[in-house]
Structures are given as structure tokens and as C-alpha cells.
Write a protein that holds these residues in place. Structure first.
Motif, short mmCIF file in Angstrom:
data_model
loop_
_atom_site.label_atom_id
_atom_site.label_comp_id
_atom_site.label_asym_id
_atom_site.label_seq_id
_atom_site.Cartn_x
_atom_site.Cartn_y
_atom_site.Cartn_z
N GLU A 288 0.83 -1.20 0.00
CA GLU A 288 0.00 0.00 0.00
C GLU A 288 0.87 1.25 0.00
OE1 GLU A 288 -2.42 -0.48 3.44
OE2 GLU A 288 -3.85 -1.86 2.49
N HIS A 289 1.99 1.18 0.69
CA HIS A 289 2.87 2.35 0.77
C HIS A 289 3.52 2.66 -0.58
CE1 HIS A 289 5.59 5.15 2.97
NE2 HIS A 289 6.37 4.90 1.93
N ILE A 290 4.09 1.63 -1.22
CA ILE A 290 4.80 1.90 -2.48
C ILE A 290 3.84 2.15 -3.64
CG2 ILE A 290 6.77 0.52 -1.75
CD1 ILE A 290 5.83 -1.66 -3.67
N ALA A 291 2.56 1.81 -3.45
CA ALA A 291 1.58 2.08 -4.50
C ALA A 291 1.34 3.57 -4.66
CB ALA A 291 0.27 1.36 -4.20
N ASP A 292 1.60 4.33 -3.59
CA ASP A 292 1.44 5.79 -3.63
C ASP A 292 2.78 6.41 -4.01
OD1 ASP A 292 0.93 8.45 -3.28
OD2 ASP A 292 0.01 8.25 -1.30
N LYS A 293 2.91 6.86 -5.24
CA LYS A 293 4.17 7.39 -5.75
C LYS A 293 4.55 8.74 -5.14
CE LYS A 293 4.59 3.82 -8.32
NZ LYS A 293 5.56 2.77 -7.91
N LYS A 294 3.67 9.30 -4.31
CA LYS A 294 3.99 10.55 -3.65
C LYS A 294 4.68 10.32 -2.31
CE LYS A 294 0.14 13.14 -5.72
NZ LYS A 294 -1.07 13.95 -5.45
N PHE A 315 20.03 -11.94 2.51
CA PHE A 315 18.92 -10.99 2.48
C PHE A 315 17.61 -11.78 2.61
CE2 PHE A 315 20.67 -7.02 0.10
CZ PHE A 315 21.61 -6.87 1.10
N LYS A 316 16.78 -11.37 3.56
CA LYS A 316 15.46 -12.00 3.68
C LYS A 316 14.63 -11.67 2.44
CE LYS A 316 16.15 -13.34 8.03
NZ LYS A 316 17.07 -12.40 8.60
N LYS A 317 13.88 -12.64 1.96
CA LYS A 317 13.18 -12.47 0.69
C LYS A 317 11.95 -11.58 0.77
CE LYS A 317 10.18 -16.54 1.15
NZ LYS A 317 9.73 -17.80 0.51
N GLY A 318 11.44 -11.32 2.00
CA GLY A 318 10.20 -10.55 2.14
C GLY A 318 10.22 -9.21 1.44
N SER A 319 11.36 -8.50 1.50
CA SER A 319 11.46 -7.18 0.88
C SER A 319 11.36 -7.25 -0.64
CB SER A 319 12.79 -6.52 1.27
OG SER A 319 12.97 -6.56 2.66
N PHE A 320 11.63 -8.42 -1.20
CA PHE A 320 11.69 -8.56 -2.65
C PHE A 320 10.45 -9.23 -3.22
CE2 PHE A 320 15.83 -8.43 -0.72
CZ PHE A 320 16.52 -7.51 -1.48
N GLU A 321 9.49 -9.54 -2.34
CA GLU A 321 8.22 -10.10 -2.79
C GLU A 321 7.17 -9.02 -3.00
OE1 GLU A 321 8.09 -14.50 -0.69
OE2 GLU A 321 7.58 -12.75 0.54
N ILE A 322 7.47 -7.82 -2.54
CA ILE A 322 6.48 -6.74 -2.57
C ILE A 322 6.23 -6.24 -3.97
CG2 ILE A 322 5.94 -4.44 -1.67
CD1 ILE A 322 7.88 -5.06 0.65
N GLY A 323 7.28 -6.27 -4.79
CA GLY A 323 7.18 -5.68 -6.12
C GLY A 323 7.76 -4.28 -6.12
N GLY A 324 7.66 -3.59 -7.22
CA GLY A 324 8.19 -2.24 -7.29
C GLY A 324 9.67 -2.24 -7.60
#
Length: 438
Positions: A288-294, A315-324
Motif C-alpha cells: 500500500e505504501h509503495i503504490a502511492d508514488k507521492k 537478504f530475507k526475501k520478504g522485501s523482494f516479494e512486494i514488487g516495485g
């Protein structure tokens, strides 16, 4: 009354000097050249001390770095090759010697635990905790060391504590006031000004000298910034050059007060301890956070713990599952001027900050790297490993596959089972060969 007047004059003079020469210039990101002169004097002094040590104790002039040189000669050959000289075609009791040898090697020189102790230096930096014997080599060196102790504890420490207190106080008060404003572009701008100003003051309280490289690749809004993790001040180091939305667990005490004040002015993502265990909830809030480009880029340290400035661990994989878009950043501290690594199992936060504030300075390099995205057919683990490799190469760090969580936890059973399966396959394979030969 005369004594009270004298104390008042000393305090007012002290605060005036701090405000005029350090606080205001650091708040506006301006340097008066004082820190540059201090660093030049410091470098010359350390070079002179190194020469004195080499003349007085040539055998001790170079400290062996066991993490890079190795204190034993290890055999890195695979299990099949290692056992070939000890065993026949079937199971033999002599196989025990191979596993005993590997176990002793792991105890003597463990790749993981080495990364959670302070980095060794090639020469003494006049800090007592590096090597307590060097300052007895010559009377002149002893005098310089004593003078350094006086400067660090009687001049630098009070100055740094004053700056840190002012920086933290301004951060709490400033973010609280900004948080009262309605959501708008003005509020966002004021929030960034408060964060940048206060972080610059706090970095100056550590005599921080930071060299930023490739600024054209600075993390952009709506993205995720990932970096290797050495110290809690990594956040300050990065926020001095740009603002980020922090991700982390809710704390109590002073840290909790700072967190609650900061989240009022900026959309930081704080989780309760119970929420941190819910991966789906964490992923949802981050998406939800990264969906807002502002919104500001999220700052994440995927290792999950502090490593000693020599390596990058899993590196834990969770940060890389979000997308973006992922914006990698490599941070490398210069250990010659101070040890930035936080060994949380040995020092609490107060002890760690005292060590930092009684060091000569915190000097580091920060490399911004080209943004990276997940490729087609690439899973989160492969993406995480690719980003980790890029950061390790850029920062001149050793890349290790181990989980930093082993710092406090036992080795997972899956690692043990993997070795057992490999050995079992060898036994079964030999048995099959024997049947075919009969």
C-alpha cells in the motif's frame, strides 16, 4: 553568587560556540572547514603513531585479520572428495574422522560468528579498545595516547552529547508540531526539512564525514531502498542526504517516543511485535505504501541484524516479494577512525553510543546504485541474492550465504539434514554399485 555567575557564563559561552560554529552550519548542510582541519590533524597523528609502532615493535606492526587471512588451512573440497581417501566402497568407521575434522574447523574458524565481532585493523588507531599494549611502546606515544583520551572524553564527548541532545529534542518537537498540520504538500515539505536538519545535527554529534557517490541514483519516491546493515546509525547516514519512510518494530522508552513523534509527520511503517510475525499483514502495508508514488521511498535492511562492516549476509526475501523498484545502496565504514559496528549481544544501546561518541570520528562511503527490478522467471530469493551480490561488489564486502539470524539462534535442522542426506546418497550409491559389480 559569583560561582553561579561563572557557571552561567561558561554555559552560555559553550552553547553560543556550539550554536554558531556547529549547530547552525550542520542544520543547513554547510561546513565551516573545522571538521576538515580536524580530520587532517587526525590522519597525520595516526600516520605518526603507525611509524612509531613499526619502529618500536616491528613484529606487531601488522595485525592479522583472521576473517580474511584465515587462522587455519581449510579444505573446501566437497564431501565426496573429502571422504574418498578415508573410506572404501561401503560405510566405514573412519568416516567419523572426516566429520570430526569439519566440526573442529567450524569451531576454530566459524564464518558466521566472525562477522559479529569488531573488525581487526592493520595499525593501531590510538583507541584503547583496539589493542591495550601499543601505548606502552614509547614514552612519546604514551603521551599522545593520554592526550587523545583527554580530548575524546573531556572535549569531544561533552560536545557530542550536547549536539545529540539538541538534535533528538528538535526531532521530537519538530515532528510533533508538523504532525498537527493537515495532510498537504506543505506538511510533507516541512517534515522532510525537520528530518534532514535533525539527522544532520545527530551525524555531526558523531563527527561524521560521509562521502556520497553516484547521487544520480538516489532512491526515488514510490520505491524501496535496501542496504547492508552495520549500525543503527545507518539510518542517520542515509537520511542526511535524503528522507525515507522507516520500517520497523514498535519500541518503548526513548526510542518509542521518537517513533511516535516521527510517524505523526511522515508515513513511517511501524509494526507491533505480534504484527511482525504476520508476513501477509506486513506485505500488505508495504505494498500500500509503495503504490502511492507521492510517498517517500521505504528504507529496509534485509539482513535483519548488524554485520561487522566486512561482509553482507543473507537478504530475507520478504522485501523482494512486494514488487516495485529496488534501489540498492552500499555502505562501508572506515574502521581506522572508529568502530561503527553494533554488537547488540555484547553492548546495550547506551554503551554502544558511548563507544561511538568517544571514537575519533565516523567516516564512511555511501554508493547509490542503479535501480533494479525483478526479472521474468526470477523468484524472490534469486532477486534478493542478485541485489546482495551487487551491494557486496560495490562496497568491497565479502558475500556470505548464511542467515544473520544465526547470531542468536541455533543452526536450522534443515542445514544438518542436508549434510545427512548427502552422506546417505553416497552410501546408497556405493551399495548400488556393489550390486551391479556382483
Amino acid at each position: 553568587m559569583e560561582g553561579a555567575d561563572l557557571v552561567a557564563k561558561v554555559l552560555s559561552t559553550w552553547l553560543t560556540l556550539v550554536l554558531g560554529l556547529i549547530l547552525l552550519p550542520s542544520a543547513f548542510g554547510v561546513s565551516l572547514g573545522i571538521s576538515e582541519v580536524y580530520m587532517r590533524i587526525l590522519v597525520k597523528t595516526l600516520e605518526w603513531a603507525t611509524l612509531r609502532i613499526e619502529k618500536g615493535a616491528p613484529k606487531e606492526s601488522v595485525l592479522k585479520n583472521s576473517a580474511s587471512v584465515g587462522i587455519i588451512q581449510r579444505d573446501e573440497s566437497p564431501m565426496e572428495k573429502g571422504l574418498s581417501g578415508l573410506r572404501g566402497r561401503d560405510f566405514e568407521l573412519s568416516d567419523v574422522f572426516y566429520f570430526s575434522k569439519k566440526g573442529l574447523e567450524a569451531i576454530v574458524e566459524d564464518e558466521v560468528t566472525q562477522r559479529f565481532s569488531s573488525e581487526e585493523l592493520e595499525s593501531w588507531n590510538l583507541l584503547t579498545r583496539t589493542n591495550t599494549n601499543f601505548h606502552y611502546i614509547s614514552p612519546r606515544l604514551t603521551m599522545v595516547w593520554v592526550l587523545g583520551v583527554i580530548v575524546r572524553y573531556c572535549v569531544l564527548l561533552p560536545l557530542r552529547v550536547t549536539l545529540a541532545f539538541i538534535g533528538i529534542s528538535l526531532l521530537v518537537v519538530g515532528t510533533t508540531l508538523v504532525g498537527q498540520l493537515p495532510d498537504s504538500s506543505l506538511k510533507n515539505w516541512l517534515s522532510e526539512v525537520v528530518h534532514l536538519t535533525c539527522c544532520r545535527i545527530c551525524v555531526r554529534s558523531l563527527s561524521g564525514t560521509i562521502h556520497y557517490h553516484n547521487k544520480q541514483y538516489r532512491p526515488q519516491k514510490g520505491g524501496i531502498c535496501v542496504a547492508n546493515h552495520t549500525s543503527p546509525i545507518d539510518v542517520l547516514i542515509l537520511t542526511t542526504d535524503g528522507c525515507y519512510a522507516m520500517v520497523g518494530q514498535v519500541h518503548g522508552g526513548l526510542m518509542g517516543i521518537i517513533q511516535r513523534a516521527m510517524v505523526k509527520a511522515c508515513p513511517h511503517v511501524w509494526f507491533e511485535r505480534s504484527e511482525m510475525k504476520d508476513r501477509h499483514l506486513v506485505t500488505k502495508r508495504l505494498k500500500e505504501h509503495i503504490a502511492d508514488k507521492k510517498k517517500l521511498p521505504i528504507l529496509i535492511f534485509p539482513e535483519g541484524t548488524c554485520i561487522n562492516n566486512t561482509s553482507v549476509m543473507m537478504f530475507k526475501k520478504g522485501s523482494f516479494e512486494i514488487g516495485g523498484t529496488i534501489h540498492p545502496v552500499a555502505i562501508k565504514y572506515n574502521p581506522q577512525f572508529g568502530d561503527a559496528f553494533w554488537n547488540s549481544s555484547k553492548y546495550n544501546m547506551v554503551s554502544y553510543l558511548l563507544r561511538m561518541m568517544t571514537s575519533w570520528a565516523i567516516v564512511c562511503d555511501v554508493w547509490y546504485m542503479p535501480p533494479m527490478t525483478r526479472e521474468e522467471g526470477e523468484d524472490a530469493v534469486q532477486f534478493a541474492n542478485r541485489v546482495k551480490s551487487a551491494i557486496a561488489v560495490q562496497g568491497g564486502l565479502t558475500e556470505l550465504p548464511w542467515d544473520g539470524g544465526l547470531k542468536r539462534a541455533k543452526v536450522k535442522d534443515t542445514f544438518k539434514e542436508e549434510q545427512q542426506k548427502n552422506y546417505s546418497k553416497m552410501i546408497v550409491g556405493n551399495g548400488t554399485l556393489n550390486v551391479e559389480s556382483d
